[in-house]
Design a protein around this motif. Structure first.
Motif, PDB file in Angstrom:
ATOM      1  N   THR A 183      43.578  53.506  36.473  1.00 27.42           N
ATOM      2  CA  THR A 183      44.107  52.179  36.155  1.00 27.42           C
ATOM      3  C   THR A 183      45.627  52.208  36.069  1.00 27.42           C
ATOM      4  OG1 THR A 183      42.093  51.633  34.936  1.00 27.42           O
ATOM      5  CG2 THR A 183      44.016  50.291  34.488  1.00 27.42           C
ATOM      6  N   VAL A 226      46.925  52.220  39.564  1.00 29.64           N
ATOM      7  CA  VAL A 226      46.828  50.883  40.175  1.00 29.64           C
ATOM      8  C   VAL A 226      47.916  49.962  39.625  1.00 29.64           C
ATOM      9  CG1 VAL A 226      45.345  48.841  40.403  1.00 29.64           C
ATOM     10  CG2 VAL A 226      44.369  51.125  40.639  1.00 29.64           C
ATOM     11  N   TRP A 271      48.285  45.519  44.144  1.00 28.66           N
ATOM     12  CA  TRP A 271      46.908  45.884  44.486  1.00 28.66           C
ATOM     13  C   TRP A 271      46.021  44.654  44.406  1.00 28.66           C
ATOM     14  CZ3 TRP A 271      45.690  51.414  44.663  1.00 28.66           C
ATOM     15  CH2 TRP A 271      44.387  51.677  45.083  1.00 28.66           C
ATOM     16  N   ASP A 272      45.516  44.232  45.533  1.00 30.26           N
ATOM     17  CA  ASP A 272      44.553  43.136  45.561  1.00 30.26           C
ATOM     18  C   ASP A 272      43.150  43.713  45.418  1.00 30.26           C
ATOM     19  OD1 ASP A 272      42.613  41.178  47.178  1.00 30.26           O
ATOM     20  OD2 ASP A 272      44.354  40.027  46.512  1.00 30.26           O
ATOM     21  N   ARG A 273      42.346  43.081  44.599  1.00 33.39           N
ATOM     22  CA  ARG A 273      41.010  43.627  44.335  1.00 33.39           C
ATOM     23  C   ARG A 273      40.118  43.607  45.560  1.00 33.39           C
ATOM     24  NH1 ARG A 273      36.034  41.987  41.978  1.00 33.39           N
ATOM     25  NH2 ARG A 273      36.681  39.811  42.165  1.00 33.39           N
ATOM     26  N   GLY A 322      42.360  39.824  36.885  1.00 32.88           N
ATOM     27  CA  GLY A 322      41.638  40.874  37.584  1.00 32.88           C
ATOM     28  C   GLY A 322      40.455  40.388  38.386  1.00 32.88           C
ATOM     29  N   ASN A 334      42.143  38.084  41.367  1.00 34.01           N
ATOM     30  CA  ASN A 334      42.013  39.318  42.161  1.00 34.01           C
ATOM     31  C   ASN A 334      43.297  40.129  42.236  1.00 34.01           C
ATOM     32  OD1 ASN A 334      39.265  38.897  42.856  1.00 34.01           O
ATOM     33  ND2 ASN A 334      39.889  37.450  44.450  1.00 34.01           N
ATOM     34  N   ALA A 394      44.617  43.047  40.922  1.00 30.08           N
ATOM     35  CA  ALA A 394      44.227  44.229  40.167  1.00 30.08           C
ATOM     36  C   ALA A 394      45.436  44.968  39.603  1.00 30.08           C
ATOM     37  CB  ALA A 394      43.405  45.172  41.052  1.00 30.08           C
ATOM     38  N   SER A 418      45.772  45.604  35.695  1.00 30.28           N
ATOM     39  CA  SER A 418      45.851  46.972  35.203  1.00 30.28           C
ATOM     40  C   SER A 418      47.031  47.146  34.263  1.00 30.28           C
ATOM     41  CB  SER A 418      45.955  47.942  36.378  1.00 30.28           C
ATOM     42  OG  SER A 418      44.807  47.872  37.198  1.00 30.28           O
TER      43      SER A 418
END
Length: 324
Positions: A56, A59, A64-66, A284, A288, A290, A294
């Motif tokens: 995490t 990230v 960072w896109d989920r 998240g 989306n 991330a 995080s």
């Protein structure tokens, strides 16, 4: 009888037919056996605890896109954006406000309930079982029921307050900061007071009865006995519940999420009861993002660790520094 000096240093001969002697040399690898017994904990912790925590953090340093994955290294940009976001400070205030409104009265009420259950009552087993009833009920059902109780138009709470003359107009419990925090705090208190009461009860029953008998002989009353004998004896248990309640209270999610009629993790129209975990869920799993989520999770982790350590130190200091 003469003794053969030449054979004095030799070991006695083995009796024919006797089993061979066993050497006391430890088996190869015997020293590793204790580590084998405790290794499952560290293995599980490493897979489901340490690795997700470190991943995490990795990230959080990326865009960072989920759904699409890593979008490039971001450094501390996510953390800088978080600390510049007004919603973060609103969510932090909401988290601590609900935590204090629910945890402090909850633990005090749990102490009182445990003290009552520790006395000689009729059907004590039944009463002790009843305090655990909230634990049998799903948190979703609890939130839905309390949402109806605190309804603006047909809620029982507004009806009772108006009937007692405490309010003149119905309160929209989800519209204001103080009212929404109070309603959510009541949900948390109802769910966890009995659980903590049984923990305190178990600790109280471990106190030697001779101490109470000596206090009665000296003429001490019930309240004085409770303050001078019971509380110091259960101090480690109180410390445990304070730390655990702090960790759980700062991660509050289900109650505020289900209390919102929209259930969109916004915590009301003006984020009046959006907690840090709701904000984490929003970015998240709805937006989306991330990387940003995080960063929120790591800040929340550090906040919980700091507050739990502070509670630990303050409780020990108030309790005279007992570490038992």
């Amino acid at each position: 009888m003469a003794v053969d000096a030449a054979g004095a240093g030799r070991a006695p001969a083995r009796t024919p037919g006797a089993p061979p002697r066993r050497t006391t040399r430890p088996r190869r690898g015997g020293r590793l056996v204790p580590y084998g017994f405790v290794s499952p904990f560290f293995l599980v912790f490493g897979i489901f605890g340490l690795y997700p925590l470190l991943y995490t953090f990795w990230v959080s340093l990326h865009h960072w896109d989920r759904l699409t994955g890593d979008g490039g290294f971001a450094g501390l940009d996510n953390f800088q954006d978080l600390f510049a976001d007004p919603d973060f400070y609103t969510a932090t205030f909401n988290t601590f406000s609900i935590f204090l409104l629910s945890t402090v009265p909850q633990l005090l009420l749990a102490l009182a309930v445990a003290w009552l259950l520790d006395r000689r009552l009729r059907a004590r087993t039944t009463w002790r079982a009843l305090v655990l009833v909230p634990q049998y009920v799903s948190v979703v059902a609890v939130a839905l029921v309390f949402s109806q109780l605190f309804g603006r138009d047909f809620g029982v709470v507004n009806w009772a307050l108006q009937h007692l003359g405490l309010i003149s107009e119905p309160v929209d419990w989800t519209a204001e900061t103080w009212s929404s925090h109070l309603a959510i705090a009541f949900m948390v208190m109802w769910r966890w007071t009995g659980y903590n009461a049984l923990i305190y009860l178990a600790a109280m029953q471990a106190v030697p009865r001779e101490l109470y008998e000596s206090a009665m002989v000296d003429g001490a009353g019930r309240m004085l006995t409770f303050r001078r004998i019971t509380l110091p004896a259960i101090r480690p248990t109180v410390l445990f519940t304070v730390v655990i309640s702090t960790i759980g209270g700062l991660q509050l999610f289900a109650e505020p999420f289900l209390f919102d009629p929209q259930a969109n993790a916004e915590g009301g129209t003006e984020h009046q009861f959006q907690t840090l975990t709701l904000m984490l869920y929003k970015y998240g799993f709805i937006n989306n993002d991330a990387g940003y989520a995080s960063a929120i999770s790591w800040v929340l982790f550090l906040v919980i660790a700091a507050v739990a350590a502070l509670n630990f130190l303050v409780t020990r200091r108030l309790g005279g520094g007992s570490g038992r």
